[in-house]
Design a protein around this motif. Sequence first.
Motif, PDB file in Angstrom:
ATOM      1  N   ALA A  33      47.067  29.019  32.776  1.00 59.21           N
ATOM      2  CA  ALA A  33      47.473  27.936  33.691  1.00 59.21           C
ATOM      3  C   ALA A  33      46.718  28.048  35.017  1.00 59.21           C
ATOM      4  CB  ALA A  33      48.978  27.998  33.925  1.00 59.21           C
ATOM      5  N   LEU A  34      46.566  29.280  35.533  1.00 58.63           N
ATOM      6  CA  LEU A  34      45.853  29.445  36.805  1.00 58.63           C
ATOM      7  C   LEU A  34      44.367  29.116  36.650  1.00 58.63           C
ATOM      8  CD1 LEU A  34      47.626  32.668  38.153  1.00 58.63           C
ATOM      9  CD2 LEU A  34      47.553  30.433  39.300  1.00 58.63           C
ATOM     10  N   ARG A  35      43.801  29.560  35.539  1.00 57.30           N
ATOM     11  CA  ARG A  35      42.378  29.278  35.282  1.00 57.30           C
ATOM     12  C   ARG A  35      42.149  27.756  35.240  1.00 57.30           C
ATOM     13  NH1 ARG A  35      41.661  32.083  30.281  1.00 57.30           N
ATOM     14  NH2 ARG A  35      41.357  34.221  30.936  1.00 57.30           N
ATOM     15  N   ALA A  69      48.487  39.131  35.987  1.00 57.29           N
ATOM     16  CA  ALA A  69      47.681  37.911  35.813  1.00 57.29           C
ATOM     17  C   ALA A  69      46.679  37.780  36.953  1.00 57.29           C
ATOM     18  CB  ALA A  69      48.610  36.697  35.754  1.00 57.29           C
ATOM     19  N   TYR A  70      47.130  38.016  38.204  1.00 57.41           N
ATOM     20  CA  TYR A  70      46.222  37.939  39.340  1.00 57.41           C
ATOM     21  C   TYR A  70      45.078  38.960  39.165  1.00 57.41           C
ATOM     22  CZ  TYR A  70      49.300  35.029  42.371  1.00 57.41           C
ATOM     23  OH  TYR A  70      50.043  34.017  42.926  1.00 57.41           O
ATOM     24  N   ALA A  71      45.447  40.200  38.764  1.00 59.27           N
ATOM     25  CA  ALA A  71      44.432  41.254  38.633  1.00 59.27           C
ATOM     26  C   ALA A  71      43.383  40.860  37.607  1.00 59.27           C
ATOM     27  CB  ALA A  71      45.102  42.579  38.254  1.00 59.27           C
ATOM     28  N   GLU A  72      43.837  40.328  36.488  1.00 59.31           N
ATOM     29  CA  GLU A  72      42.921  39.885  35.422  1.00 59.31           C
ATOM     30  C   GLU A  72      41.945  38.826  35.950  1.00 59.31           C
ATOM     31  OE1 GLU A  72      43.213  40.625  31.869  1.00 59.31           O
ATOM     32  OE2 GLU A  72      41.442  39.363  31.522  1.00 59.31           O
ATOM     33  N   ALA A  75      39.426  40.201  38.253  1.00 61.34           N
ATOM     34  CA  ALA A  75      38.381  40.886  37.482  1.00 61.34           C
ATOM     35  C   ALA A  75      37.415  39.881  36.881  1.00 61.34           C
ATOM     36  CB  ALA A  75      39.025  41.739  36.389  1.00 61.34           C
ATOM     37  N   GLU A  76      37.912  38.738  36.475  1.00 58.95           N
ATOM     38  CA  GLU A  76      37.039  37.711  35.860  1.00 58.95           C
ATOM     39  C   GLU A  76      36.262  36.931  36.917  1.00 58.95           C
ATOM     40  OE1 GLU A  76      39.338  35.109  33.376  1.00 58.95           O
ATOM     41  OE2 GLU A  76      40.015  36.716  32.071  1.00 58.95           O
ATOM     42  N   GLY A  77      36.634  37.084  38.197  1.00 62.05           N
ATOM     43  CA  GLY A  77      35.895  36.395  39.256  1.00 62.05           C
ATOM     44  C   GLY A  77      36.509  35.062  39.669  1.00 62.05           C
ATOM     45  N   TRP A  78      37.647  34.704  39.105  1.00 67.19           N
ATOM     46  CA  TRP A  78      38.286  33.449  39.497  1.00 67.19           C
ATOM     47  C   TRP A  78      38.994  33.573  40.844  1.00 67.19           C
ATOM     48  CZ3 TRP A  78      37.483  29.167  36.570  1.00 67.19           C
ATOM     49  CH2 TRP A  78      37.073  29.359  35.247  1.00 67.19           C
ATOM     50  N   LEU A  79      39.527  34.752  41.090  1.00 66.20           N
ATOM     51  CA  LEU A  79      40.284  34.973  42.329  1.00 66.20           C
ATOM     52  C   LEU A  79      39.667  36.131  43.099  1.00 66.20           C
ATOM     53  CD1 LEU A  79      43.979  34.862  40.921  1.00 66.20           C
ATOM     54  CD2 LEU A  79      42.597  32.952  41.790  1.00 66.20           C
ATOM     55  N   THR A  80      40.010  36.219  44.382  1.00 65.75           N
ATOM     56  CA  THR A  80      39.610  37.392  45.163  1.00 65.75           C
ATOM     57  C   THR A  80      40.871  37.955  45.809  1.00 65.75           C
ATOM     58  OG1 THR A  80      39.262  36.050  47.134  1.00 65.75           O
ATOM     59  CG2 THR A  80      37.324  36.482  45.760  1.00 65.75           C
ATOM     60  N   ALA A  81      40.899  39.263  45.978  1.00 61.08           N
ATOM     61  CA  ALA A  81      42.064  39.876  46.632  1.00 61.08           C
ATOM     62  C   ALA A  81      41.554  40.750  47.757  1.00 61.08           C
ATOM     63  CB  ALA A  81      42.837  40.718  45.623  1.00 61.08           C
ATOM     64  N   ARG A  82      42.056  40.500  48.956  1.00 61.18           N
ATOM     65  CA  ARG A  82      41.607  41.297  50.079  1.00 61.18           C
ATOM     66  C   ARG A  82      42.823  41.709  50.904  1.00 61.18           C
ATOM     67  NH1 ARG A  82      36.982  38.180  51.676  1.00 61.18           N
ATOM     68  NH2 ARG A  82      36.013  38.940  49.788  1.00 61.18           N
ATOM     69  N   GLN A  83      42.772  42.953  51.340  1.00 57.47           N
ATOM     70  CA  GLN A  83      43.878  43.466  52.148  1.00 57.47           C
ATOM     71  C   GLN A  83      44.107  42.545  53.352  1.00 57.47           C
ATOM     72  OE1 GLN A  83      45.060  46.475  50.928  1.00 57.47           O
ATOM     73  NE2 GLN A  83      46.862  46.225  52.256  1.00 57.47           N
ATOM     74  N   GLY A  84      45.330  42.103  53.534  1.00 57.73           N
ATOM     75  CA  GLY A  84      45.658  41.315  54.733  1.00 57.73           C
ATOM     76  C   GLY A  84      45.501  39.820  54.550  1.00 57.73           C
ATOM     77  N   VAL A  89      41.732  31.796  45.800  1.00 55.01           N
ATOM     78  CA  VAL A  89      40.792  31.277  44.804  1.00 55.01           C
ATOM     79  C   VAL A  89      39.380  31.604  45.306  1.00 55.01           C
ATOM     80  CG1 VAL A  89      39.922  29.193  43.672  1.00 55.01           C
ATOM     81  CG2 VAL A  89      42.365  29.410  44.187  1.00 55.01           C
ATOM     82  N   ALA A  90      38.549  32.139  44.403  1.00 49.33           N
ATOM     83  CA  ALA A  90      37.200  32.537  44.802  1.00 49.33           C
ATOM     84  C   ALA A  90      36.395  31.323  45.244  1.00 49.33           C
ATOM     85  CB  ALA A  90      36.506  33.214  43.624  1.00 49.33           C
ATOM     86  N   MET A  91      35.486  31.558  46.197  1.00 47.79           N
ATOM     87  CA  MET A  91      34.627  30.475  46.646  1.00 47.79           C
ATOM     88  C   MET A  91      33.525  30.261  45.596  1.00 47.79           C
ATOM     89  SD  MET A  91      36.148  29.869  49.445  1.00 47.79           S
ATOM     90  CE  MET A  91      35.113  28.719  50.318  1.00 47.79           C
ATOM     91  N   GLY A  92      32.976  29.064  45.582  1.00 42.54           N
ATOM     92  CA  GLY A  92      31.789  28.831  44.772  1.00 42.54           C
ATOM     93  C   GLY A  92      32.048  28.526  43.312  1.00 42.54           C
ATOM     94  N   ILE A  93      33.318  28.219  42.949  1.00 39.60           N
ATOM     95  CA  ILE A  93      33.542  27.790  41.550  1.00 39.60           C
ATOM     96  C   ILE A  93      33.628  26.267  41.561  1.00 39.60           C
ATOM     97  CG2 ILE A  93      35.065  27.886  39.543  1.00 39.60           C
ATOM     98  CD1 ILE A  93      36.156  30.493  40.609  1.00 39.60           C
ATOM     99  N   PRO A  94      32.586  25.593  41.098  1.00 37.35           N
ATOM    100  CA  PRO A  94      32.647  24.132  41.153  1.00 37.35           C
ATOM    101  C   PRO A  94      33.661  23.608  40.138  1.00 37.35           C
ATOM    102  CG  PRO A  94      30.655  24.844  40.025  1.00 37.35           C
ATOM    103  CD  PRO A  94      31.398  26.081  40.414  1.00 37.35           C
TER     104      PRO A  94
END
Length: 484
Positions: A33-35, A69-72, A75-84, A89-94
């Motif tokens: 669903a998130l993808r 699900a977020y971690a997966e 790892a696939e590059g759909w999301l980014t996780a940063r402290q704080g 959602v990752a940038m650059g996915i058209p």
Amino acid sequence: MSESWVNSAERIGTDLHLELSGPGGRRAALIRALRDAVRSGRLAPGTRLPPYRSLAADLGVARNTVADAYAELVAEGWLTARQGSGTRVAMGIPPTPFRQWGSAVPPRHAGNTPGRTPPRARGPRHDLRQGTPDVSGFPRADWLASYRRAVQQAPNEVFGPGDPAGRIELREALAEYLARARGVRCDPGRIVICSGFAHALRLLFEGRVLRGPLAVEAYGLPFHRELLTGAGVRTVPLPLDEHGARVDRLSRERGVLLTPAHQFPTGGPLHASRRAAVIDWARARGAVIVEDDYDGEFRYDRKPVGAVQGLDPERVIFIGSVSKSLSPAVRLGWMVLPEEYVEGVLAAKGEREAWASLLDQLCLADFLTRGSYDRHVRRMRQRYRGRRDRLVAALAERAPHIEVTGVAAGLHAVLRLPPGTEAATVARAEQLGVALDGLAAFRHPEAVERAVPAHDGLVVGYAAPSEHAYTAALDALCATFPDP
Ligand SMILES: Cc1ncc(COP(=O)(O)O)c(C=O)c1O
């Protein structure tokens, strides 16, 4: 498994609709669903996702399911996780174009109906139909400023259901304006806000506040007559002459509908002696006069014609709207009522305001009290007077045999034609790309059997064409008249 969820993730201020369905358990369903949401562009690059705990609570799944699900997806590059800054959602996915997920059916409109020609994208080449103000003149900046102030200053109750009489701020502003500019005698308690003249007619006649038979001018707007007929009201045509409606022909009707400031569409004001006579008739019969003040603000070179209502506020229902003065898109109007009808009209409106946006009402109140309405009307009056003068000058030069009437006020003129020539002239105008109406289009259907004299003429609206299109429209209009 198929479940829809709306997650109101208040802490991050976004709502997220996810549908968990398909094989493989909830973790796999959430990943899919998130993808899909990212791929389709529903979740834009950079969007912050809800924290594990709130999404888990909304979806009714374990916190770890969301974390996995977020971690997966990280790892696939759909999301980014940063402290704080949380998970985003990752940038650059058209996003993939909508059509791949959406239906292939084109949007529905009349033109898609089989067997019907799609509507033409463009209107007539030269639009000289009456009925529309110069829409390019809408005072966008002042209206926006009033709207902003209205929303900023509105008490909280404005955002709840409204009083059917209309906002007091607007009724007070109108009472002042109508007394000053139109000679109307009223206090705010006699004003009911509506969405325009047609709505007022519905409230009065469909709401059974008034009953027929109703006398109407033999030439008038067919739409209003049809509305009355639809409400079960018989309309009786009154002949017109150079002094306006022949009110001496009134007899046993219960009321009369008039356009006294500027007869629609023939163009003259109701003569002073007739104004007095129609009041006498209404008093004697206990009848009511419905006064349509549709363009009373636009007068050019004659003395202002005040409202008939000023002669007897207990016998006249005065109705106005912003459709000609500002725009028919705004849908705001007002009725000034004799005391005996106030309760009935309010009952017809229902328990709460269901027609005229309270925010728009506050906006118009601000617009009136700050003088923006007066300024706009003055500016448009000048513009329309200029248009009217150019029309009169063009005809005087190129079709001097055509008499132009009804030009002292309003947004249209009537060009008188020799008897029996109207239909052919309208057809010729159409061939030349000029859209306009003949007077016959406005004639009451019973006019013939009631021996109402016919008038041949063209109703020429000079407000609608844009400034740059007006010269060409006048050229085409003048070419419509062959030499005498
Ligand atoms: C004769 C007449 N009355 C009233 C109106 C206003 O109608 P409404 O307020 O329903 O837009 C118009 C059109 O603007 C009109 O031509």
